[in-house]
Design an enzyme around this catalytic site. Structure first.
Site, PDB file in Angstrom:
ATOM      1  N   SER A 127     -39.038  68.506  25.610  1.00 33.43           N
ATOM      2  CA  SER A 127     -40.387  68.181  25.154  1.00 33.43           C
ATOM      3  C   SER A 127     -40.605  66.687  25.378  1.00 33.43           C
ATOM      4  O   SER A 127     -39.783  65.868  24.957  1.00 33.43           O
ATOM      5  CB  SER A 127     -40.523  68.512  23.664  1.00 33.43           C
ATOM      6  OG  SER A 127     -41.827  68.185  23.221  1.00 33.43           O
ATOM      7  N   LYS A 128     -41.686  66.355  26.050  1.00 34.65           N
ATOM      8  CA  LYS A 128     -41.990  64.931  26.265  1.00 34.65           C
ATOM      9  C   LYS A 128     -42.774  64.464  25.037  1.00 34.65           C
ATOM     10  O   LYS A 128     -44.008  64.403  25.044  1.00 34.65           O
ATOM     11  CB  LYS A 128     -42.781  64.746  27.561  1.00 34.65           C
ATOM     12  CG  LYS A 128     -42.917  63.288  27.998  1.00 34.65           C
ATOM     13  CD  LYS A 128     -43.562  63.206  29.372  1.00 34.65           C
ATOM     14  CE  LYS A 128     -43.941  61.789  29.748  1.00 34.65           C
ATOM     15  NZ  LYS A 128     -42.835  60.889  30.017  1.00 34.65           N
ATOM     16  N   ALA A 129     -42.040  64.199  23.974  1.00 31.09           N
ATOM     17  CA  ALA A 129     -42.658  63.845  22.692  1.00 31.09           C
ATOM     18  C   ALA A 129     -42.646  62.340  22.499  1.00 31.09           C
ATOM     19  O   ALA A 129     -41.692  61.657  22.902  1.00 31.09           O
ATOM     20  CB  ALA A 129     -41.900  64.517  21.567  1.00 31.09           C
ATOM     21  N   TYR A 149     -39.482  58.455  22.494  1.00 31.96           N
ATOM     22  CA  TYR A 149     -39.594  57.124  23.091  1.00 31.96           C
ATOM     23  C   TYR A 149     -39.199  56.013  22.124  1.00 31.96           C
ATOM     24  O   TYR A 149     -39.135  54.846  22.535  1.00 31.96           O
ATOM     25  CB  TYR A 149     -40.979  56.953  23.731  1.00 31.96           C
ATOM     26  CG  TYR A 149     -41.020  57.799  24.982  1.00 31.96           C
ATOM     27  CD1 TYR A 149     -40.649  57.273  26.217  1.00 31.96           C
ATOM     28  CD2 TYR A 149     -41.280  59.164  24.913  1.00 31.96           C
ATOM     29  CE1 TYR A 149     -40.586  58.076  27.344  1.00 31.96           C
ATOM     30  CE2 TYR A 149     -41.219  59.977  26.032  1.00 31.96           C
ATOM     31  CZ  TYR A 149     -40.867  59.424  27.248  1.00 31.96           C
ATOM     32  OH  TYR A 149     -40.783  60.227  28.358  1.00 31.96           O
TER      33      TYR A 149
END
Ligand code: PPE
Length: 309
Positions: A158-160, A164
């Site tokens: 998941s690019k959550a 980051y």
């Protein structure tokens, strides 16, 4: 600094750039509950074209699903159309596109299931991520003292937004120590990826990249590199990479939407190969930049043309 464009898309309509605001008590601000994408639009010989739009939108939908964002109200097709319109209404030839879905304003508390999921699409002009010169010369990077998010903590597929925070630790430490970027190892100590890039190692004419189980983002550029290497007849495999293989590699490079294909010339002050971009990296760059410029045939159907008047 970020250069504003005219419009941002919010929940189905275009609004002025300056109006794309959220309340400080939106769920996302306290709890990091967002998923997002990074997409590039390139100026090709036949007009602006978005690189791998369906794949990026699919990953956004996947990212949301993993986090039970089932109030996600737009379909894949609606988002693709909106993204193409976004670039058109902002009159951009080439740009970077940032779709974001976030848990918005409403309830407070960790469980955000009752909060609305707001979707924004924005774009702006963005140049070379690691510097213009880096594309030919390569960058100096380090192995981070921070590990990549572990599989049973934050899901890497998941690019959550929250992922980051880990990337920030990796990149800030690297930059503070004079490097362009940091490479994170996974929880077992194997090579994972850069703070914002996937990584590839070349030795004896063969390319290796860490598999999805090593806490990497399933990069869309990574997938393009896998495909292009196969097209070019260069052996490429997904395999766990011990840290020390980095040091004895002939070539190492990053891939990413922002970073595109960026060579690495040293890691932890150890020179990689000849200390500049290697021949396989250059070959892949030529193919990649040729396709996105429209000068090499788009044989995999990776470009979606932006409707322009
Ligand atoms: N790993 C990470 C952690 C990552 O953030 C990216 C993209 C990739 C791999 C490469 O994925 P792809 O873009 O699908 O090939 N990083 C985005 C964010 C950059 C930023 O600073 O923001 C990007 O490149 O758009």
């Amino acid at each position: 600094m970020l250069k504003a464009t005219e419009k941002i898309w919010r929940n189905g309509e275009f609004i002025a750039w300056d109006d794309a605001k959220i309340h400080v008590l939106s769920h996302v601000v306290s709890y990091g509950s967002s998923v997002f994408e990074g997409i590039r639009c390139y100026e090709t010989v036949s007009g602006p074209a978005i690189f791998r739009l369906p794949e990026h939108v699919r990953r956004l939908v996947d990212s949301a699903k993993i986090y039970r964002m089932d109030t996600f109200q737009f379909t894949q097709a609606e988002l693709e159309t909106a993204i193409l319109e976004l670039v058109a209404v902002n009159h951009l030839r080439s740009c970077y596109i940032r779709p974001i879905a976030l848990r918005g304003y409403g309830a407070m508390g960790v469980n955000g299931m009752k909060n609305p999921v707001d979707v924004f699409l924005a774009c702006w002009e963005w140049g070379k991520y690691l510097g213009e010169e880096a594309m030919a010369e390569g960058v100096d990077v380090c192995v981070s003292s921070w590990s990549r998010i572990a599989p049973n903590t934050l899901p890497a597929l998941s690019k959550a937004g929250a992922n980051y925070m880990n990337s920030q630790l990796i990149n800030m430490e690297a930059v503070a120590n004079g490097y362009a970027e940091g490479i994170a190892l996974d929880k077992s100590g194997y090579v994972s990826e850069g703070a914002g890039e996937n990584i590839f190692v070349v030795r004896d004419g063969k390319i290796v990249t860490p598999p999805l189980g090593t806490s990497v983002l399933p990069g869309i550029t990574r997938d393009a590199v896998l495909t292009l290497a196969k097209d070019l007849g260069i052996p490429i495999v997904e395999q766990t990479i011990p840290r020390e293989l980095l040091y004895i590699a002939d070539e190492v490079f990053f891939s990413g939407t922002a970073a595109e294909i960026s060579p690495i010339r040293s890691i932890d002050r150890i020179t990689i190969g000849a200390g500049r971009r290697g021949p396989i990296t250059e070959l892949l760059q030529k193919e990649f930049f040729g396709i996105v410029a429209g000068t090499i045939a788009d044989r995999h159907g990776w470009l979606s043309m932006v409707p322009t008047k």
